[in-house]
Design a protein around this motif. Structure first.
Motif, PDB file in Angstrom:
ATOM      1  N   ALA A   1       0.780  -1.185   0.123  1.00 61.08           N
ATOM      2  CA  ALA A   1      -0.154   0.095   0.193  1.00 61.08           C
ATOM      3  C   ALA A   1       0.884   1.256  -0.006  1.00 61.08           C
ATOM      4  CB  ALA A   1      -0.746   0.006   1.208  1.00 61.08           C
ATOM      5  N   LEU A   2       2.000   1.195   0.621  1.00 64.56           N
ATOM      6  CA  LEU A   2       2.550   2.548   0.777  1.00 64.56           C
ATOM      7  C   LEU A   2       3.862   2.708  -0.437  1.00 64.56           C
ATOM      8  CD1 LEU A   2       3.566   2.242   4.548  1.00 64.56           C
ATOM      9  CD2 LEU A   2       2.230   3.792   3.464  1.00 64.56           C
ATOM     10  N   ALA A   3       3.846   1.543  -1.339  1.00 62.37           N
ATOM     11  CA  ALA A   3       4.802   1.484  -2.498  1.00 62.37           C
ATOM     12  C   ALA A   3       4.324   2.342  -3.557  1.00 62.37           C
ATOM     13  CB  ALA A   3       4.966   0.037  -2.799  1.00 62.37           C
ATOM     14  N   GLN A   4       3.492   3.210  -3.341  1.00 57.10           N
ATOM     15  CA  GLN A   4       2.991   4.055  -4.369  1.00 57.10           C
ATOM     16  C   GLN A   4       3.190   5.561  -4.047  1.00 57.10           C
ATOM     17  OE1 GLN A   4       0.218   6.078  -4.950  1.00 57.10           O
ATOM     18  NE2 GLN A   4       0.321   6.247  -7.132  1.00 57.10           N
ATOM     19  N   PRO A   5       3.452   6.501  -4.655  1.00 60.46           N
ATOM     20  CA  PRO A   5       4.016   7.796  -4.245  1.00 60.46           C
ATOM     21  C   PRO A   5       2.646   8.525  -3.816  1.00 60.46           C
ATOM     22  CG  PRO A   5       5.082   7.398  -6.533  1.00 60.46           C
ATOM     23  CD  PRO A   5       4.083   6.245  -6.142  1.00 60.46           C
ATOM     24  N   THR A   6       1.651   8.620  -4.401  1.00 59.68           N
ATOM     25  CA  THR A   6       0.540   9.216  -3.657  1.00 59.68           C
ATOM     26  C   THR A   6       0.090   8.732  -2.376  1.00 59.68           C
ATOM     27  OG1 THR A   6      -0.192   9.735  -5.841  1.00 59.68           O
ATOM     28  CG2 THR A   6      -2.033  10.230  -4.190  1.00 59.68           C
ATOM     29  N   ARG A   7      -0.139   7.343  -2.236  1.00 62.09           N
ATOM     30  CA  ARG A   7      -0.423   6.867  -1.105  1.00 62.09           C
ATOM     31  C   ARG A   7       0.540   6.817   0.230  1.00 62.09           C
ATOM     32  NH1 ARG A   7      -2.490   2.419  -4.524  1.00 62.09           N
ATOM     33  NH2 ARG A   7      -0.694   1.367  -4.208  1.00 62.09           N
ATOM     34  N   LEU A   8       1.713   7.056  -0.284  1.00 65.53           N
ATOM     35  CA  LEU A   8       2.874   7.256   0.711  1.00 65.53           C
ATOM     36  C   LEU A   8       2.839   8.810   1.238  1.00 65.53           C
ATOM     37  CD1 LEU A   8       5.429   6.457   2.461  1.00 65.53           C
ATOM     38  CD2 LEU A   8       6.746   7.071   0.197  1.00 65.53           C
ATOM     39  N   ASP A   9       2.565   9.707   0.462  1.00 67.87           N
ATOM     40  CA  ASP A   9       2.064  11.022   0.828  1.00 67.87           C
ATOM     41  C   ASP A   9       0.958  11.161   1.492  1.00 67.87           C
ATOM     42  OD1 ASP A   9       4.220  11.932  -0.797  1.00 67.87           O
ATOM     43  OD2 ASP A   9       3.111  12.630  -2.716  1.00 67.87           O
ATOM     44  N   VAL A  10      -0.123  10.415   1.376  1.00 68.80           N
ATOM     45  CA  VAL A  10      -1.414  10.633   1.884  1.00 68.80           C
ATOM     46  C   VAL A  10      -0.742  10.112   3.595  1.00 68.80           C
ATOM     47  CG1 VAL A  10      -3.487   9.515   2.371  1.00 68.80           C
ATOM     48  CG2 VAL A  10      -2.855  10.088   0.198  1.00 68.80           C
ATOM     49  N   PHE A  11      -0.390   8.766   3.555  1.00 66.00           N
ATOM     50  CA  PHE A  11      -0.020   8.530   4.855  1.00 66.00           C
ATOM     51  C   PHE A  11       0.802   9.299   5.627  1.00 66.00           C
ATOM     52  CE2 PHE A  11       2.616   5.839   7.648  1.00 66.00           C
ATOM     53  CZ  PHE A  11       1.780   5.141   8.376  1.00 66.00           C
ATOM     54  N   ARG A  12       1.805   9.768   5.160  1.00 67.41           N
ATOM     55  CA  ARG A  12       2.810  10.714   5.677  1.00 67.41           C
ATOM     56  C   ARG A  12       2.169  12.265   6.268  1.00 67.41           C
ATOM     57  NH1 ARG A  12       8.363  11.793   3.168  1.00 67.41           N
ATOM     58  NH2 ARG A  12       8.669  12.441   5.715  1.00 67.41           N
ATOM     59  N   LEU A  13       1.049  12.537   5.445  1.00 68.08           N
ATOM     60  CA  LEU A  13       0.104  13.733   5.693  1.00 68.08           C
ATOM     61  C   LEU A  13      -0.524  13.528   6.995  1.00 68.08           C
ATOM     62  CD1 LEU A  13      -0.639  16.681   4.695  1.00 68.08           C
ATOM     63  CD2 LEU A  13      -2.535  15.515   3.382  1.00 68.08           C
ATOM     64  N   LEU A  14      -1.244  12.311   6.955  1.00 63.98           N
ATOM     65  CA  LEU A  14      -2.236  12.075   7.984  1.00 63.98           C
ATOM     66  C   LEU A  14      -1.156  11.717   9.256  1.00 63.98           C
ATOM     67  CD1 LEU A  14      -4.529   9.359   6.384  1.00 63.98           C
ATOM     68  CD2 LEU A  14      -5.039  11.763   7.222  1.00 63.98           C
ATOM     69  N   MET A  15      -0.091  11.258   9.244  1.00 62.76           N
ATOM     70  CA  MET A  15       0.847  10.955  10.294  1.00 62.76           C
ATOM     71  C   MET A  15       1.231  12.443  10.811  1.00 62.76           C
ATOM     72  SD  MET A  15       1.422   7.929  11.274  1.00 62.76           S
ATOM     73  CE  MET A  15       2.871   8.149  12.250  1.00 62.76           C
ATOM     74  N   GLU A  16       1.335  13.250  10.026  1.00 68.48           N
ATOM     75  CA  GLU A  16       1.538  14.729  10.415  1.00 68.48           C
ATOM     76  C   GLU A  16       0.439  15.397  11.263  1.00 68.48           C
ATOM     77  OE1 GLU A  16       2.237  18.882   8.000  1.00 68.48           O
ATOM     78  OE2 GLU A  16       2.867  17.314   7.027  1.00 68.48           O
ATOM     79  N   HIS A  17      -0.796  15.053  10.769  1.00 71.42           N
ATOM     80  CA  HIS A  17      -1.949  15.615  11.317  1.00 71.42           C
ATOM     81  C   HIS A  17      -2.718  14.892  12.606  1.00 71.42           C
ATOM     82  CE1 HIS A  17      -1.457  18.111   8.055  1.00 71.42           C
ATOM     83  NE2 HIS A  17      -2.288  19.121   8.822  1.00 71.42           N
ATOM     84  N   GLU A  18      -1.906  13.915  12.993  1.00 72.81           N
ATOM     85  CA  GLU A  18      -2.467  12.960  14.255  1.00 72.81           C
ATOM     86  C   GLU A  18      -2.436  14.011  15.502  1.00 72.81           C
ATOM     87  OE1 GLU A  18      -3.300  10.013  15.336  1.00 72.81           O
ATOM     88  OE2 GLU A  18      -3.795   9.895  13.081  1.00 72.81           O
ATOM     89  N   PRO A  19      -3.397  13.691  16.426  1.00 71.06           N
ATOM     90  CA  PRO A  19      -4.338  12.878  16.352  1.00 71.06           C
ATOM     91  C   PRO A  19      -5.876  13.312  15.835  1.00 71.06           C
ATOM     92  CG  PRO A  19      -4.483  14.049  18.321  1.00 71.06           C
ATOM     93  CD  PRO A  19      -3.339  14.729  17.383  1.00 71.06           C
ATOM     94  N   ASP A  20      -5.839  14.524  15.065  1.00 69.46           N
ATOM     95  CA  ASP A  20      -7.124  15.204  14.547  1.00 69.46           C
ATOM     96  C   ASP A  20      -7.444  14.517  13.318  1.00 69.46           C
ATOM     97  OD1 ASP A  20      -7.404  16.614  16.665  1.00 69.46           O
ATOM     98  OD2 ASP A  20      -6.151  18.170  15.755  1.00 69.46           O
ATOM     99  N   GLY A  21      -6.603  13.808  12.454  1.00 66.37           N
ATOM    100  CA  GLY A  21      -6.696  13.556  11.110  1.00 66.37           C
ATOM    101  C   GLY A  21      -7.239  14.546  10.173  1.00 66.37           C
ATOM    102  N   LEU A  22      -7.644  14.192   8.903  1.00 65.80           N
ATOM    103  CA  LEU A  22      -8.048  15.150   7.738  1.00 65.80           C
ATOM    104  C   LEU A  22      -9.302  14.640   7.213  1.00 65.80           C
ATOM    105  CD1 LEU A  22      -4.730  16.230   6.403  1.00 65.80           C
ATOM    106  CD2 LEU A  22      -6.027  17.687   7.700  1.00 65.80           C
TER     107      LEU A  22
END
Length: 123
Positions: free
Chosen positions: A12-33
């Motif tokens: 799942a993380l081996a695709q650029p957009t999904r990796l970007d999404v995951f990193r963005l969500l990690m940045e916005h913990e705990p509230d999410g987006l």
């Protein structure tokens, strides 16, 4: 964590957009987006983003929660912890002095008790 679950997460993380999404969500913990905000920030069409979010959800890396008319996505910190543990479980043949720098690099932002408290607050 079983090897099959780790492979699914890495795929799942081996695709650029999904990796970007995951990193963005990690940045916005705990509230999410909200999904629309994720799509806007990453400049990805909404229908394409839905597919990426579904893939990350199936891999167990993120969760979705309906809030009014929005769906808010958050990282599953327990899944991240399990994935990291899977990678370093047998680190350096049981010689902690070799693995210590690697493990230290995994916790630069928050002490573990803060992560546990965030997870407890979310449940």
């Amino acid at each position: 964590m079983e090897s099959s679950a780790a492979i699914l997460a890495f795929a799942a993380l081996a695709q650029p957009t999904r990796l970007d999404v995951f990193r963005l969500l990690m940045e916005h913990e705990p509230d999410g987006l909200p999904a629309g905000e994720i799509a806007r920030r990453l400049d990805v069409p909404h229908n394409t983003m839905s597919t990426h979010l579904a893939t990350l959800t199936r891999a167990g890396l993120i969760d979705a929660e309906r809030q009014s008319r929005s769906i808010v996505y958050r990282s599953r910190l327990e899944a991240v912890r399990a994935l990291m543990s899977f990678l370093v479980k047998d680190c350096c043949g049981g010689r902690p002095e070799i693995c210590a720098p690697l493990i230290a690099d995994l916790s630069p932002c928050c002490p573990p008790q803060i992560l546990v408290a965030r997870e407890a607050a979310r449940d």
